[in-house]
Design a protein around this motif. Structure first.
Motif, PDB file in Angstrom:
ATOM      1  N   ARG A   1       6.585   2.747   2.856  1.00  0.00           N
ATOM      2  CA  ARG A   1       6.180   3.404   1.614  1.00  0.00           C
ATOM      3  C   ARG A   1       5.122   2.537   0.943  1.00  0.00           C
ATOM      4  NH1 ARG A   1       9.679   4.014  -3.725  1.00  0.00           N
ATOM      5  NH2 ARG A   1       9.426   1.803  -3.486  1.00  0.00           N
ATOM      6  N   VAL A   2       4.019   3.168   0.559  1.00  0.00           N
ATOM      7  CA  VAL A   2       2.922   2.463  -0.099  1.00  0.00           C
ATOM      8  C   VAL A   2       2.805   2.980  -1.524  1.00  0.00           C
ATOM      9  CG1 VAL A   2       0.439   2.061  -0.121  1.00  0.00           C
ATOM     10  CG2 VAL A   2       1.652   2.113   2.039  1.00  0.00           C
ATOM     11  N   GLU A   3       2.733   2.062  -2.468  1.00  0.00           N
ATOM     12  CA  GLU A   3       2.474   2.406  -3.865  1.00  0.00           C
ATOM     13  C   GLU A   3       1.186   1.709  -4.278  1.00  0.00           C
ATOM     14  OE1 GLU A   3       5.769   1.906  -6.658  1.00  0.00           O
ATOM     15  OE2 GLU A   3       7.034   1.573  -4.894  1.00  0.00           O
ATOM     16  N   THR A   4       0.240   2.483  -4.761  1.00  0.00           N
ATOM     17  CA  THR A   4      -1.017   1.918  -5.229  1.00  0.00           C
ATOM     18  C   THR A   4      -1.137   2.209  -6.717  1.00  0.00           C
ATOM     19  OG1 THR A   4      -2.026   2.313  -3.078  1.00  0.00           O
ATOM     20  CG2 THR A   4      -3.514   1.894  -4.902  1.00  0.00           C
ATOM     21  N   LYS A   5      -1.401   1.167  -7.500  1.00  0.00           N
ATOM     22  CA  LYS A   5      -1.534   1.296  -8.943  1.00  0.00           C
ATOM     23  C   LYS A   5      -2.856   0.688  -9.380  1.00  0.00           C
ATOM     24  CE  LYS A   5       3.427   0.902  -9.745  1.00  0.00           C
ATOM     25  NZ  LYS A   5       4.482   0.103 -10.347  1.00  0.00           N
ATOM     26  N   ILE A   6      -3.423   1.274 -10.433  1.00  0.00           N
ATOM     27  CA  ILE A   6      -4.639   0.703 -11.008  1.00  0.00           C
ATOM     28  C   ILE A   6      -4.215  -0.483 -11.862  1.00  0.00           C
ATOM     29  CG2 ILE A   6      -6.581   1.093 -12.539  1.00  0.00           C
ATOM     30  CD1 ILE A   6      -6.427   4.059 -11.768  1.00  0.00           C
ATOM     31  N   ARG A   7      -4.767  -1.631 -11.518  1.00  0.00           N
ATOM     32  CA  ARG A   7      -4.407  -2.835 -12.256  1.00  0.00           C
ATOM     33  C   ARG A   7      -5.317  -3.003 -13.472  1.00  0.00           C
ATOM     34  NH1 ARG A   7      -3.389  -8.740  -9.663  1.00  0.00           N
ATOM     35  NH2 ARG A   7      -2.976  -9.799 -11.608  1.00  0.00           N
ATOM     36  N   GLU A   8      -6.625  -2.896 -13.248  1.00  0.00           N
ATOM     37  CA  GLU A   8      -7.587  -2.987 -14.343  1.00  0.00           C
ATOM     38  C   GLU A   8      -8.713  -2.020 -14.052  1.00  0.00           C
ATOM     39  OE1 GLU A   8      -8.953  -6.865 -15.455  1.00  0.00           O
ATOM     40  OE2 GLU A   8      -7.062  -7.773 -14.881  1.00  0.00           O
ATOM     41  N   ALA A   9      -9.002  -1.148 -15.002  1.00  0.00           N
ATOM     42  CA  ALA A   9     -10.087  -0.189 -14.834  1.00  0.00           C
ATOM     43  C   ALA A   9     -11.150  -0.470 -15.887  1.00  0.00           C
ATOM     44  CB  ALA A   9      -9.571   1.238 -14.978  1.00  0.00           C
TER      45      ALA A   9
ATOM     46  N   ILE B   1       3.243  -2.400  -0.130  1.00  0.00           N
ATOM     47  CA  ILE B   1       3.840  -1.667   0.982  1.00  0.00           C
ATOM     48  C   ILE B   1       5.223  -2.241   1.271  1.00  0.00           C
ATOM     49  CG2 ILE B   1       2.648  -3.100   2.681  1.00  0.00           C
ATOM     50  CD1 ILE B   1       2.627  -0.586   4.510  1.00  0.00           C
ATOM     51  N   SER B   2       6.199  -1.357   1.371  1.00  0.00           N
ATOM     52  CA  SER B   2       7.576  -1.740   1.713  1.00  0.00           C
ATOM     53  C   SER B   2       7.898  -1.135   3.066  1.00  0.00           C
ATOM     54  CB  SER B   2       8.564  -1.204   0.675  1.00  0.00           C
ATOM     55  OG  SER B   2       8.233  -1.669  -0.604  1.00  0.00           O
ATOM     56  N   ILE B   3       8.349  -1.971   3.990  1.00  0.00           N
ATOM     57  CA  ILE B   3       8.644  -1.517   5.352  1.00  0.00           C
ATOM     58  C   ILE B   3      10.076  -1.868   5.691  1.00  0.00           C
ATOM     59  CG2 ILE B   3       8.053  -1.770   7.777  1.00  0.00           C
ATOM     60  CD1 ILE B   3       5.267  -2.428   6.941  1.00  0.00           C
ATOM     61  N   GLN B   4      10.808  -0.869   6.197  1.00  0.00           N
ATOM     62  CA  GLN B   4      12.185  -1.087   6.639  1.00  0.00           C
ATOM     63  C   GLN B   4      12.136  -1.858   7.954  1.00  0.00           C
ATOM     64  OE1 GLN B   4      14.642  -0.021   4.667  1.00  0.00           O
ATOM     65  NE2 GLN B   4      16.155  -1.033   5.927  1.00  0.00           N
ATOM     66  N   VAL B   5      12.674  -3.074   7.957  1.00  0.00           N
ATOM     67  CA  VAL B   5      12.637  -3.908   9.158  1.00  0.00           C
ATOM     68  C   VAL B   5      13.816  -3.574  10.056  1.00  0.00           C
ATOM     69  CG1 VAL B   5      12.662  -6.266  10.046  1.00  0.00           C
ATOM     70  CG2 VAL B   5      11.429  -5.748   7.948  1.00  0.00           C
ATOM     71  N   SER B   6      15.019  -3.816   9.572  1.00  0.00           N
ATOM     72  CA  SER B   6      16.227  -3.501  10.340  1.00  0.00           C
ATOM     73  C   SER B   6      17.408  -3.516   9.380  1.00  0.00           C
ATOM     74  CB  SER B   6      16.455  -4.522  11.460  1.00  0.00           C
ATOM     75  OG  SER B   6      16.635  -5.814  10.924  1.00  0.00           O
ATOM     76  N   GLY B   7      18.273  -2.545   9.533  1.00  0.00           N
ATOM     77  CA  GLY B   7      19.460  -2.492   8.678  1.00  0.00           C
ATOM     78  C   GLY B   7      19.085  -2.441   7.214  1.00  0.00           C
ATOM     79  N   ASN B   8      19.473  -3.454   6.459  1.00  0.00           N
ATOM     80  CA  ASN B   8      19.183  -3.479   5.030  1.00  0.00           C
ATOM     81  C   ASN B   8      18.045  -4.436   4.683  1.00  0.00           C
ATOM     82  OD1 ASN B   8      20.470  -5.845   5.578  1.00  0.00           O
ATOM     83  ND2 ASN B   8      22.003  -5.673   3.972  1.00  0.00           N
ATOM     84  N   ARG B   9      17.287  -4.892   5.670  1.00  0.00           N
ATOM     85  CA  ARG B   9      16.172  -5.815   5.432  1.00  0.00           C
ATOM     86  C   ARG B   9      14.880  -5.038   5.240  1.00  0.00           C
ATOM     87  NH1 ARG B   9      15.915 -10.726   9.299  1.00  0.00           N
ATOM     88  NH2 ARG B   9      14.224 -11.051   7.869  1.00  0.00           N
TER      89      ARG B   9
END
Length: 130
Positions: A82-90, A109-117
């Motif tokens: 899952r990727v979240e992109t936010k504007i930090r400074e405009a 970006i958050s990536i499921q590695v294995s199990g709960n990691r």
């Protein structure tokens, strides 16, 4: 001339032999657990490396397109991400002729590695907003 040694002075005693057998038994009992632990660690490391490669690949794909705020999800090589992109400074400087203004974006970006990691990677990128 030497006299032959008595039977009680030659060889190992029963206690010496029992200590040797006990030591070998203890080492033999620990060896399979060490092998299992090493295999698990190897598997976890391979999963982490694979997840990091997926993160780099997804971030590279995002870098090729113009950044925009929002969320994206997907699955690559068996890793859900899952990727979240936010504007930090405009509006860091004045608007250009096409009506856009430069901006800094934070991409996480958050990536499921294995199990709960979960592997989390954050990047700062530069783009334009309208």
């Amino acid at each position: 001339m030497k006299t032959p040694a008595r039977d009680s002075e030659a060889g190992f005693t029963l206690i010496d032999s029992l200590v040797a057998v006990a030591t070998l038994s203890a080492m033999t009992a620990l060896l399979p657990q060490a092998i299992v632990t090493a295999r698990q660690m190897s598997s976890e490391t391979a999963s982490l490396v694979s997840a990091r490669l997926v993160a780099d690949s997804v971030l590279a794909d995002l870098a090729r397109s113009s950044p925009h705020a929002g969320q994206q999800t997907g699955v690559t090589d068996g890793h859900s991400w899952r990727v979240e992109t936010k504007i930090r400074e405009a509006g860091l400087t004045s608007r250009s002729e096409d009506g856009t203004s430069p901006a800094l974006f934070t991409t996480r970006i958050s990536i499921q590695v294995s199990g709960n990691r979960t592997l989390v990677v954050e990047r700062l990128s530069y783009g334009a907003v309208k």
